[in-house]
Design a protein around this motif. Structure first.
Motif, PDB file in Angstrom:
ATOM      1  N   ALA A   1      -5.427   1.708  -2.330  1.00  0.00           N
ATOM      2  CA  ALA A   1      -3.836   2.023  -0.947  1.00  0.00           C
ATOM      3  C   ALA A   1      -4.651   1.672   0.799  1.00  0.00           C
TER       4      ALA A   1
ATOM      5  N   ARG B   1       0.500   3.673  -2.867  1.00  0.00           N
ATOM      6  CA  ARG B   1       1.096   5.983  -2.511  1.00  0.00           C
ATOM      7  C   ARG B   1       1.995   6.726  -3.337  1.00  0.00           C
TER       8      ARG B   1
ATOM      9  N   ALA C   1       0.922  -1.060   0.196  1.00  0.00           N
ATOM     10  CA  ALA C   1       0.133  -0.013  -0.162  1.00  0.00           C
ATOM     11  C   ALA C   1       0.818   0.768  -0.217  1.00  0.00           C
ATOM     12  N   GLU C   2       2.076   0.983   0.822  1.00  0.00           N
ATOM     13  CA  GLU C   2       2.807   2.382   0.864  1.00  0.00           C
ATOM     14  C   GLU C   2       3.491   2.282   0.020  1.00  0.00           C
TER      15      GLU C   2
END
Length: 486
Positions: free
Chosen positions: A113, A84, A80-81
């Motif tokens: 995310a 982004r 997810a990081e």
């Protein structure tokens, strides 16, 4: 257009943590629906490639299921990081292959995310049970275990988000995934698999195969290895998947079509209703399953509502997704475009009034793609296609009602039951309407995206099962009962 990178993407299958060619050696072009230009090519997979991907996913599952949940969750948060951090890159790729305006494409990436992180958090809350039975010398343990390899098939309209509904639930509970994106929008999904490998996911946990939709999808569903099929798409395709999957008793999550009604009561607040419906009915050029498709308005508000909705829809800007200030891009292909054309034609033939839109946009800015304007059809009747069939385009039908019970009857008179909407200042009445709607999700007095923490899915022929939140996670688990005696 804005000055963005538009290099061609030429990608293979993504199996076992890396790029591989298809067994056929053939490739398929991916087109920009706004211009018809080639933005990439992908490998054209076949049944042999399905065998290879399933074998790799099955081998990876044997180890992945034993990885501690906290470590699986850590990796998903890391993915997810990274997503982004690369939201701009992924948004541009989505716009090029789908046509959606860049701002909307970026919002999809941000939502993905968030969804990955929310699923990760929910995975840490899963619990087994030890029922309190007081049987001498015996205990019963109710365990939850990952179902196994998952075949995940996603549509074109929200290719990353709707895949994440499945992927984000499967991975943290210990399943492995073989995904197939839609023929029109494979590039972003392939790049997502590459990103998950970079995040630290072991080879074979997340694989992507591309190729002719029905042929490849049916090979995946019929294959003996997957224990579960997760699909978002048309009701007809879902019915075929259920038929094929029944031969091996696979678990199913099917999020299918919708023909979603909105009811505006006599006391509805038009200051809230008109912007909400405009925003929701025409987002992504109407190409999503739980959009407002048909609207029933109390006769006291009907004329004013139709006028206001027509004005609001007419102010939306249609154009290339990479241009600034664009609200709607093109339809993804001619087949999808034709449904909107047919529904408008049918309404005209039946005597309905086209308040705004209704004709394909022409001119130098539009001739390269399938551009259709936001269209409001007034004075529709309950037998028209716009009121009975899924349009999947930027067209809505509106008709008046006198009695609320009649409006509810018409709202529920459909094989679908995905979502429904109502506007009333009387909250008690709003709750009664919500209870009367035959739909999996109901919005009262506003319309927004479905929550990551709440179940999403449909009644009737709109699907089987639920996605999102703990409800989505649990659909990737099997229950095992252990009787432990001294």
């Amino acid at each position: 257009m804005t000055g963005v990178e538009t290099r061609t993407q030429d990608l293979g299958l993504y199996i076992g943590g890396g790029w591989v060619p298809s067994a056929s050696g053939e490739r398929t072009k991916v087109l920009n629906p706004a211009t018809g230009e080639v933005v990439g090519t992908v490998a054209r997979g076949n049944a042999e490639d399905v065998d290879r991907a399933m074998e790799v996913a099955a081998a990876a599952f044997a180890a992945w299921r034993r990885v501690p949940t906290r470590e699986r969750v850590r990796l998903q948060r890391r993915a997810a990081e990274l997503l982004r951090a690369r939201a701009g890159e992924f948004a541009q790729l989505l716009t090029l292959e789908l046509g959606r305006p860049l701002a909307g494409a970026r919002l999809e990436i941000e939502r993905v995310a968030n969804l990955l992180e929310d699923y990760a958090e929910e995975a840490l809350r899963l619990r087994g049970e030890v029922p309190f039975i007081n049987e001498g010398g015996e205990r019963i343990l109710v365990l939850q275990e990952p179902v196994g390899v998952v075949a995940a098939i996603a549509p074109f309209n929200y290719p990353i988000n709707l895949l994440a509904f499945k992927l984000g639930a499967a991975l943290p509970v210990g399943c492995t995934v073989v995904a197939k994106p839609a023929d029109d929008t494979p590039l972003s999904t392939l790049r997502l698999a590459e990103l998950f490998t970079e995040a630290g996911f072991p080879p074979g946990v997340f694989n992507v195969i591309t190729g002719p939709g029905r042929v490849l999808g049916e090979a995946m569903v019929a294959h003996p290895t997957p224990r579960k099929v997760a699909f978002t798409g048309s009701t007809g395709a879902g019915q075929r998947i259920a038929e094929v999957a029944s031969h091996t008793n696979k678990r199913l999550t099917l999020e299918l079509g919708g023909q979603c009604p909105a009811i505006l009561c006599a006391d509805a607040d038009l200051e809230r209703a008109v912007p909400a419906i405009t925003r929701h009915a025409f987002a992504n050029s109407g190409q999503f399953c739980y959009r407002v498709n048909r609207i029933y308005v109390h006769e006291d508000l009907y004329a004013e509502f139709v006028e206001r909705l027509g004005e609001a829809a007419g102010q939306l800007k249609v154009g290339h997704g990479l241009d600034a200030g664009v609200d709607l891009g093109p339809m993804v292909n001619e087949k999808i475009f034709r449904t909107s054309v047919e529904h408008v034609r049918d309404a005209r033939a039946g005597g309905a009034r086209i308040v705004t839109g209704g004709e394909r946009l022409r001119g130098a800015a539009y001739d390269g793609g399938f551009f259709f304007p936001p269209t409001v059809i007034a004075d529709a009747t309950s037998d028209m296609k716009i009121m009975t069939e899924e349009t999947f385009g930027p067209v809505v039908g509106v008709m008046p009602f006198t009695d609320l019970e009649d409006a509810l009857r018409l709202a529920n008179d459909t094989v679908y039951g995905l979502a429904a909407f109502a506007f009333t200042r009387d909250l008690a009445q709003g709750l009664r309407i919500a209870e009367a709607f035959e739909a999996g999700s109901v919005w009262i007095n506003n319309i927004h995206r479905s929550s990551n923490l709440a179940p999403f899915g449909g009644y009737k022929q709109s699907g089987v099962g639920r996605e999102k939140g703990r409800y989505g996670l649990e659909s990737y688990l099997e229950y095992k009962t252990v009787y432990l005696s001294e």
